[in-house]
Design a protein around this motif. Structure first.
Motif, PDB file in Angstrom:
ATOM      1  N   GLU A  84       0.843  -1.186   0.000  1.00 30.91           N
ATOM      2  CA  GLU A  84       0.000   0.000   0.000  1.00 30.91           C
ATOM      3  C   GLU A  84       0.882   1.240   0.000  1.00 30.91           C
ATOM      4  O   GLU A  84       2.078   1.159   0.251  1.00 30.91           O
ATOM      5  CB  GLU A  84      -0.955   0.012   1.190  1.00 30.91           C
ATOM      6  N   GLY A  85       0.290   2.377  -0.321  1.00 29.66           N
ATOM      7  CA  GLY A  85       1.075   3.593  -0.430  1.00 29.66           C
ATOM      8  C   GLY A  85       1.587   3.770  -1.848  1.00 29.66           C
ATOM      9  O   GLY A  85       1.068   3.200  -2.802  1.00 29.66           O
ATOM     10  N   GLU A  86       2.628   4.561  -1.996  1.00 27.23           N
ATOM     11  CA  GLU A  86       3.151   4.852  -3.329  1.00 27.23           C
ATOM     12  C   GLU A  86       3.957   3.677  -3.884  1.00 27.23           C
ATOM     13  O   GLU A  86       4.790   3.099  -3.192  1.00 27.23           O
ATOM     14  CB  GLU A  86       4.020   6.111  -3.316  1.00 27.23           C
ATOM     15  N   VAL A  87       3.700   3.364  -5.145  1.00 27.60           N
ATOM     16  CA  VAL A  87       4.466   2.374  -5.888  1.00 27.60           C
ATOM     17  C   VAL A  87       4.987   3.062  -7.140  1.00 27.60           C
ATOM     18  O   VAL A  87       4.207   3.474  -7.998  1.00 27.60           O
ATOM     19  CB  VAL A  87       3.607   1.149  -6.278  1.00 27.60           C
ATOM     20  N   TRP A  88       6.283   3.223  -7.224  1.00 32.12           N
ATOM     21  CA  TRP A  88       6.905   3.826  -8.395  1.00 32.12           C
ATOM     22  C   TRP A  88       7.206   2.719  -9.391  1.00 32.12           C
ATOM     23  O   TRP A  88       7.870   1.738  -9.055  1.00 32.12           O
ATOM     24  CB  TRP A  88       8.176   4.559  -8.001  1.00 32.12           C
ATOM     25  N   ALA A  89       6.739   2.866 -10.612  1.00 31.17           N
ATOM     26  CA  ALA A  89       6.891   1.797 -11.607  1.00 31.17           C
ATOM     27  C   ALA A  89       7.137   2.403 -12.979  1.00 31.17           C
ATOM     28  O   ALA A  89       6.673   3.504 -13.276  1.00 31.17           O
ATOM     29  CB  ALA A  89       5.641   0.912 -11.630  1.00 31.17           C
ATOM     30  N   GLY A  90       7.850   1.652 -13.810  1.00 32.75           N
ATOM     31  CA  GLY A  90       8.164   2.135 -15.142  1.00 32.75           C
ATOM     32  C   GLY A  90       9.664   2.287 -15.307  1.00 32.75           C
ATOM     33  O   GLY A  90      10.457   1.923 -14.421  1.00 32.75           O
ATOM     34  N   LYS A  91      10.076   2.824 -16.434  1.00 30.68           N
ATOM     35  CA  LYS A  91      11.495   2.990 -16.737  1.00 30.68           C
ATOM     36  C   LYS A  91      12.186   3.873 -15.708  1.00 30.68           C
ATOM     37  O   LYS A  91      11.732   4.976 -15.406  1.00 30.68           O
ATOM     38  CB  LYS A  91      11.642   3.606 -18.133  1.00 30.68           C
ATOM     39  N   SER A  92      13.294   3.347 -15.116  1.00 31.86           N
ATOM     40  CA  SER A  92      14.121   4.101 -14.168  1.00 31.86           C
ATOM     41  C   SER A  92      13.325   4.611 -12.975  1.00 31.86           C
ATOM     42  O   SER A  92      13.629   5.681 -12.428  1.00 31.86           O
ATOM     43  CB  SER A  92      14.814   5.269 -14.872  1.00 31.86           C
ATOM     44  N   ALA A  93      12.317   3.844 -12.564  1.00 29.37           N
ATOM     45  CA  ALA A  93      11.458   4.301 -11.462  1.00 29.37           C
ATOM     46  C   ALA A  93      12.240   4.475 -10.163  1.00 29.37           C
ATOM     47  O   ALA A  93      12.037   5.446  -9.433  1.00 29.37           O
ATOM     48  CB  ALA A  93      10.304   3.322 -11.263  1.00 29.37           C
ATOM     49  N   LEU A  94      13.133   3.530  -9.863  1.00 31.41           N
ATOM     50  CA  LEU A  94      13.901   3.621  -8.621  1.00 31.41           C
ATOM     51  C   LEU A  94      14.807   4.846  -8.634  1.00 31.41           C
ATOM     52  O   LEU A  94      14.901   5.579  -7.640  1.00 31.41           O
ATOM     53  CB  LEU A  94      14.732   2.357  -8.418  1.00 31.41           C
ATOM     54  N   VAL A  95      15.469   5.079  -9.770  1.00 26.99           N
ATOM     55  CA  VAL A  95      16.350   6.240  -9.885  1.00 26.99           C
ATOM     56  C   VAL A  95      15.548   7.530  -9.738  1.00 26.99           C
ATOM     57  O   VAL A  95      15.963   8.478  -9.046  1.00 26.99           O
ATOM     58  CB  VAL A  95      17.083   6.225 -11.240  1.00 26.99           C
ATOM     59  N   ALA A  96      14.381   7.576 -10.374  1.00 32.10           N
ATOM     60  CA  ALA A  96      13.531   8.770 -10.294  1.00 32.10           C
ATOM     61  C   ALA A  96      13.080   9.012  -8.859  1.00 32.10           C
ATOM     62  O   ALA A  96      13.060  10.158  -8.377  1.00 32.10           O
ATOM     63  CB  ALA A  96      12.325   8.614 -11.216  1.00 32.10           C
ATOM     64  N   ARG A  97      12.715   7.940  -8.169  1.00 35.55           N
ATOM     65  CA  ARG A  97      12.240   8.083  -6.797  1.00 35.55           C
ATOM     66  C   ARG A  97      13.347   8.597  -5.887  1.00 35.55           C
ATOM     67  O   ARG A  97      13.135   9.534  -5.098  1.00 35.55           O
ATOM     68  CB  ARG A  97      11.736   6.735  -6.286  1.00 35.55           C
ATOM     69  N   LEU A  98      14.539   8.018  -6.003  1.00 35.11           N
ATOM     70  CA  LEU A  98      15.656   8.461  -5.180  1.00 35.11           C
ATOM     71  C   LEU A  98      16.037   9.903  -5.526  1.00 35.11           C
ATOM     72  O   LEU A  98      16.342  10.705  -4.643  1.00 35.11           O
ATOM     73  CB  LEU A  98      16.853   7.529  -5.388  1.00 35.11           C
ATOM     74  N   GLY A  99      15.976  10.220  -6.828  1.00 34.24           N
ATOM     75  CA  GLY A  99      16.322  11.570  -7.247  1.00 34.24           C
ATOM     76  C   GLY A  99      15.387  12.604  -6.670  1.00 34.24           C
ATOM     77  O   GLY A  99      15.819  13.673  -6.211  1.00 34.24           O
ATOM     78  N   CYS A 100      14.099  12.305  -6.675  1.00 41.34           N
ATOM     79  CA  CYS A 100      13.116  13.246  -6.130  1.00 41.34           C
ATOM     80  C   CYS A 100      13.282  13.431  -4.636  1.00 41.34           C
ATOM     81  O   CYS A 100      12.975  14.503  -4.094  1.00 41.34           O
ATOM     82  CB  CYS A 100      11.699  12.769  -6.462  1.00 41.34           C
ATOM     83  N   TRP A 101      13.757  12.394  -3.956  1.00 40.61           N
ATOM     84  CA  TRP A 101      13.953  12.480  -2.516  1.00 40.61           C
ATOM     85  C   TRP A 101      15.263  13.178  -2.134  1.00 40.61           C
ATOM     86  O   TRP A 101      15.304  13.943  -1.183  1.00 40.61           O
ATOM     87  CB  TRP A 101      13.947  11.077  -1.902  1.00 40.61           C
ATOM     88  N   LEU A 102      16.322  12.887  -2.899  1.00 42.28           N
ATOM     89  CA  LEU A 102      17.659  13.251  -2.455  1.00 42.28           C
ATOM     90  C   LEU A 102      18.228  14.498  -3.110  1.00 42.28           C
ATOM     91  O   LEU A 102      19.022  15.205  -2.492  1.00 42.28           O
ATOM     92  CB  LEU A 102      18.623  12.079  -2.705  1.00 42.28           C
ATOM     93  N   PHE A 103      17.851  14.757  -4.358  1.00 44.08           N
ATOM     94  CA  PHE A 103      18.505  15.830  -5.100  1.00 44.08           C
ATOM     95  C   PHE A 103      17.760  17.156  -4.957  1.00 44.08           C
ATOM     96  O   PHE A 103      16.521  17.172  -4.914  1.00 44.08           O
ATOM     97  CB  PHE A 103      18.604  15.481  -6.586  1.00 44.08           C
ATOM     98  N   PRO A 104      18.496  18.260  -4.915  1.00 49.37           N
ATOM     99  CA  PRO A 104      17.829  19.570  -4.934  1.00 49.37           C
ATOM    100  C   PRO A 104      17.165  19.802  -6.280  1.00 49.37           C
ATOM    101  O   PRO A 104      17.518  19.175  -7.281  1.00 49.37           O
ATOM    102  CB  PRO A 104      18.976  20.556  -4.694  1.00 49.37           C
ATOM    103  N   ARG A 105      16.227  20.726  -6.311  1.00 50.10           N
ATOM    104  CA  ARG A 105      15.464  20.981  -7.532  1.00 50.10           C
ATOM    105  C   ARG A 105      16.364  21.354  -8.699  1.00 50.10           C
ATOM    106  O   ARG A 105      16.108  20.985  -9.841  1.00 50.10           O
ATOM    107  CB  ARG A 105      14.451  22.103  -7.280  1.00 50.10           C
ATOM    108  N   SER A 106      17.455  22.069  -8.436  1.00 56.91           N
ATOM    109  CA  SER A 106      18.346  22.487  -9.517  1.00 56.91           C
ATOM    110  C   SER A 106      18.953  21.287 -10.242  1.00 56.91           C
ATOM    111  O   SER A 106      19.097  21.295 -11.469  1.00 56.91           O
ATOM    112  CB  SER A 106      19.460  23.387  -8.963  1.00 56.91           C
TER     113      SER A 106
END
Length: 291
Positions: A239-261
């Motif tokens: 339950e909760g968010e499930v990130w799926a698709g091409k490079s989903a794990l990388v996208a998820r970590l990027g949104c959490w860890l990287f600044p907007r710039s």
């Protein structure tokens, strides 16, 4: 005693799309699938021939989503509801008619809410699972995709909220953050018809290229592989968010860890919008009138 076959209702099941792949994958897992779409003739031959699939004509924008009617169509039982219907839009915000923006929100946000309200009694009875298909665009502000991204951000926020509201009623909620998946999402995206006074006429060729999906779907995941990941999550009790698709794990970590710039730099590398924005800036400052 033999347990009754589980059932799933999926919106937006036209052939070649994510909904169709999900329907086929759930059917393979033994579910009775209620595959819904506005135009039944657009169903895939595989789903049309499957014995465990019921094809239903359903316009999610219809005001007739009465609970009694939904109960009759599903035989009074529903274990999983997948809100998959949606539409993409490529257009500058300044040039988007507000009525068209509202229509996009109607489809991408208000329609899923109407479906949840209509089918909640059946999901509660079955202690079932609600799946809402949002998008990575809900997290990454992409130029010229702002109205679409906003509608998906609204759905993601609502779905994550519904998770808490439905949990005490015995219903799990999954919010899909869908990244790159091969589908026909761009088949129905009209080429941008910019008004004569648009600041973006100088890059209309670029916008038309975005609208045909070439840049967005150049390197994406097969829809059936994506569907298997989603169905697996439903089966595992996630339950909760499930990130799926091409490079989903990388996208998820990027949104959490990287600044907007940093995220903007990565997005620019994918979409190459900086040179186009520069063209707009140069055109505006030059005072040149665009035909």
């Amino acid at each position: 005693m033999i347990s009754p076959r589980k059932s799933v209702l999926i919106t937006g099941c036209s052939a070649g799309g994510i909904g169709s792949a999900l329907a086929e994958t759930f059917e393979e897992r033994g579910y009775h699938v209620f595959a819904t779409l506005r135009t039944p003739s657009k169903i895939s031959p595989r789903l049309s021939a499957a014995g465990n699939v019921t094809i239903l004509q359903l316009d999610v924008l219809s005001r007739g989503l009465h609970r009694r009617r939904r109960r009759a169509q599903t035989g009074g039982r529903l274990d999983v509801l997948v809100n998959n219907s949606g539409r993409t839009q490529i257009f500058p915000a300044l040039d988007t008619p507000v009525d068209e923006a509202r229509e996009l929100f109607d489809l991408n946000f208000w329609a899923p809410l109407a479906m949840v309200q209509a089918f909640a009694p059946l999901l509660i009875e079955a202690r079932g699972c609600l799946v809402n298909n949002a998008s990575i665009s809900a997290y990454i502000p992409t130029p010229f995709v702002g109205i679409y991204g906003s509608s998906k951000a609204a759905l993601a926020m609502a779905s994550n909220t519904w998770q808490h509201e439905l949990a005490p009623l015995g219903v799990r909620t999954i919010t899909l953050i869908t990244c790159g998946v091969k589908s026909k999402a761009y088949d129905n995206v009209d080429a941008p018809r910019l008004p004569a006074n648009s600041h973006y006429l100088v890059i209309r060729d670029y916008l038309e290229g975005l609208a045909d999906g070439g840049q967005m779907h150049s390197d994406v995941m097969d829809a059936h592989r994506y569907a298997r990941d989603v169905v697996r999550a439903v089966h595992r009790g996630v339950e909760g968010e499930v990130w799926a698709g091409k490079s989903a794990l990388v996208a998820r970590l990027g949104c959490w860890l990287f600044p907007r710039s940093i995220l903007n730099m990565v997005l620019d590398g994918m979409m190459h919008f900086s040179p186009e924005i520069a063209k707009v800036k140069q055109d505006v400052h030059s005072g040149k009138k665009v035909d």
